[in-house]
Design a protein around this motif. Structure first.
Motif, short mmCIF file in Angstrom:
data_model
loop_
_atom_site.label_atom_id
_atom_site.label_comp_id
_atom_site.label_asym_id
_atom_site.label_seq_id
_atom_site.Cartn_x
_atom_site.Cartn_y
_atom_site.Cartn_z
N GLU A 237 -3.21 2.09 -3.39
CA GLU A 237 -2.80 3.32 -2.73
C GLU A 237 -3.97 3.90 -1.94
O GLU A 237 -5.13 3.58 -2.22
N THR A 238 -3.64 4.73 -0.99
CA THR A 238 -4.65 5.41 -0.18
C THR A 238 -4.21 6.84 0.03
O THR A 238 -3.00 7.12 0.13
N PRO A 239 -5.13 7.81 0.06
CA PRO A 239 -4.72 9.21 0.20
C PRO A 239 -4.14 9.50 1.58
O PRO A 239 -4.65 9.03 2.60
N VAL A 240 -3.07 10.28 1.60
CA VAL A 240 -2.47 10.76 2.84
C VAL A 240 -2.20 12.25 2.67
O VAL A 240 -1.85 12.72 1.59
N ALA B 66 -1.15 -1.56 -11.82
CA ALA B 66 -1.52 -1.08 -10.50
C ALA B 66 -2.13 0.32 -10.61
O ALA B 66 -1.61 1.16 -11.35
N PRO B 67 -3.20 0.62 -9.88
CA PRO B 67 -3.88 1.92 -10.00
C PRO B 67 -3.17 3.01 -9.20
O PRO B 67 -3.71 3.55 -8.24
N LEU B 68 -1.94 3.34 -9.61
CA LEU B 68 -1.13 4.28 -8.84
C LEU B 68 -1.09 5.65 -9.50
O LEU B 68 -1.04 5.77 -10.72
N HIS B 69 -1.10 6.68 -8.65
CA HIS B 69 -0.99 8.06 -9.12
C HIS B 69 0.19 8.79 -8.46
O HIS B 69 0.43 9.95 -8.76
N ASP B 70 0.89 8.10 -7.58
CA ASP B 70 1.99 8.73 -6.85
C ASP B 70 2.94 7.65 -6.38
O ASP B 70 2.52 6.65 -5.77
N LEU B 71 4.23 7.82 -6.66
CA LEU B 71 5.24 6.91 -6.11
C LEU B 71 5.63 7.47 -4.74
O LEU B 71 6.75 7.92 -4.52
N GLY B 72 4.69 7.46 -3.83
CA GLY B 72 4.84 8.15 -2.55
C GLY B 72 5.85 7.50 -1.63
O GLY B 72 6.08 6.29 -1.68
N PRO B 73 6.46 8.30 -0.74
CA PRO B 73 7.46 7.79 0.19
C PRO B 73 6.87 7.06 1.39
O PRO B 73 7.60 6.42 2.14
N MET B 74 5.55 7.14 1.61
CA MET B 74 4.91 6.39 2.69
C MET B 74 4.32 5.12 2.10
O MET B 74 3.50 5.18 1.18
N ARG B 75 4.71 3.97 2.64
CA ARG B 75 4.25 2.70 2.10
C ARG B 75 4.32 1.62 3.16
O ARG B 75 5.04 1.76 4.14
N ALA B 76 3.60 0.54 2.96
CA ALA B 76 3.56 -0.55 3.93
C ALA B 76 3.48 -1.89 3.20
O ALA B 76 2.88 -2.00 2.12
N CYS B 77 4.11 -2.91 3.79
CA CYS B 77 4.08 -4.26 3.24
C CYS B 77 4.55 -5.23 4.32
O CYS B 77 4.82 -4.81 5.46
N VAL C 95 0.85 -1.19 0.00
CA VAL C 95 0.00 0.00 0.00
C VAL C 95 0.88 1.23 0.00
O VAL C 95 1.79 1.36 0.84
N LEU C 96 0.64 2.13 -0.94
CA LEU C 96 1.38 3.39 -1.03
C LEU C 96 0.46 4.54 -0.65
O LEU C 96 -0.74 4.52 -0.95
N GLY C 97 1.03 5.54 0.01
CA GLY C 97 0.27 6.73 0.34
C GLY C 97 0.29 7.71 -0.83
O GLY C 97 1.37 8.13 -1.27
N ARG C 98 -0.88 8.06 -1.32
CA ARG C 98 -0.99 9.06 -2.39
C ARG C 98 -1.06 10.45 -1.76
O ARG C 98 -2.02 10.78 -1.08
#
Length: 215
Positions: free
Chosen positions: A179-182, A134-145, A104-107
Motif C-alpha cells: 500500500e501507499t499513502p493517498v 500483507a502489510p495493509l492498514h486500509d482496504l482502500g477504494p484506490m488500487r492498481a494491478c 497496490v492499494l491506496g492507504r
C-alpha cells in the motif's frame, strides 16, 4: 504506457467533472454507470470518458463490468465521489509497471471520518494482516494491478465484498501486495456505504460472507 481507470458510478454528477478533469495523461477513464438517476452518464460522456452501463446493481457488478471493458495492461479502480485525487494514481501504478508489486492499494490519510466506518475498516485491515501477511492498514477504494492477472483470479462477488475478495484471492495466488499513502478528501454528498450505519453494516455483511466463502 496506457492505463485504464475504472470508476464505478451511482449518482455522482457533482463529483464527476472534478474527477475526470484530473485523470493523468496516459490514463483512460472508464465510468461504469450503475443505475444513476442524475446526469452522471451524460457528464461522463461529455468529459471524454469511456461509458459503460451496468444494469445489475452492486459495487462489485460495476467494478467487474469496468474490468471486462478495460483493454490496458495495467488497470486502476477508484471511487467517483471526489474523495480521492486521480492525480495520485501514478504512485500506485509505478510499482506495478516496474515489477515491484502485483497489487497496490491506496492507504487513505486521514482515514474515513465516520467513527463506525473507521472502526470497521481498522478491524478488517487487521484481519487481512493476520490472514494474508500483507502489510495493509486500509482496504482502500484506490488500487492498481495488471488486468489479465486480475481476470485470472475469477472474482465472483458482485456486491461490497468485491474489493476484499480481490485481496484475499490475490494473497492466495502469491501476489505481492502493498500500500501507499493517498490523500483522502471530504466527500461531495453522502456516501452510499460509510455515510450511514446501515450502509456500513451492509458492507460488513457482504465482506463476512466473502471471508467465509474464501476461507
Amino acid at each position: 504506457m496506457k492505463i485504464d481507470v475504472i470508476l464505478p458510478c451511482l449518482n455522482e454528477q457533482d463529483a464527476l467533472p472534478w474527477v475526470l478533469q484530473r485523470i493523468p495523461p496516459g490514463h483512460r477513464a472508464i465510468v461504469v454507470d450503475n443505475g444513476s438517476t442524475d446526469d452522471s452518464a451524460r457528464i461522463a460522456a461529455d468529459h471524454g470518458a469511456h461509458l459503460v452501463t451496468e444494469p445489475h446493481r452492486g459495487f462489485g457488478a460495476a467494478c467487474h463490468a469496468g474490468l471486462l471493458a478495460a483493454t490496458a495492461d495495467i488497470i486502476c479502480f477508484m471511487d467517483a465521489d471526489a474523495t480521492l485525487d486521480p492525480g495520485q494514481l501514478p504512485h500506485l501504478t509505478w510499482p506495478i509497471a516496474t515489477g515491484a508489486a502485483d497489487l497496490v492499494l491506496g492507504r487513505r490519510t486521514p482515514p474515513p471520518r465516520p467513527p463506525h466506518a473507521r472502526l470497521a475498516n481498522a478491524a478488517l485491515a487487521a484481519h487481512l494482516r493476520r490472514h494474508t501477511g500483507a502489510p495493509l492498514h486500509d482496504l482502500g477504494p484506490m488500487r492498481a494491478c495488471r488486468r489479465t492477472a486480475l481476470l485470472d483470479l475469477n472474482l465472483t462477488d458482485r456486491r461490497f465484498g468485491y474489493p476484499l475478495e480481490m485481496v484475499l484471492k490475490a494473497a492466495r495466488a502469491g501476489w505481492r501486495i502493498t500500500e501507499t499513502p493517498v490523500r483522502h478528501l471530504p466527500r461531495r454528498g453522502r456516501s452510499k456505504v460509510t455515510g450511514t450505519v446501515r450502509g456500513t453494516m451492509r458492507a460488513i455483511a457482504d465482506m463476512r460472507r466473502v471471508m467465509t466463502e474464501t476461507a
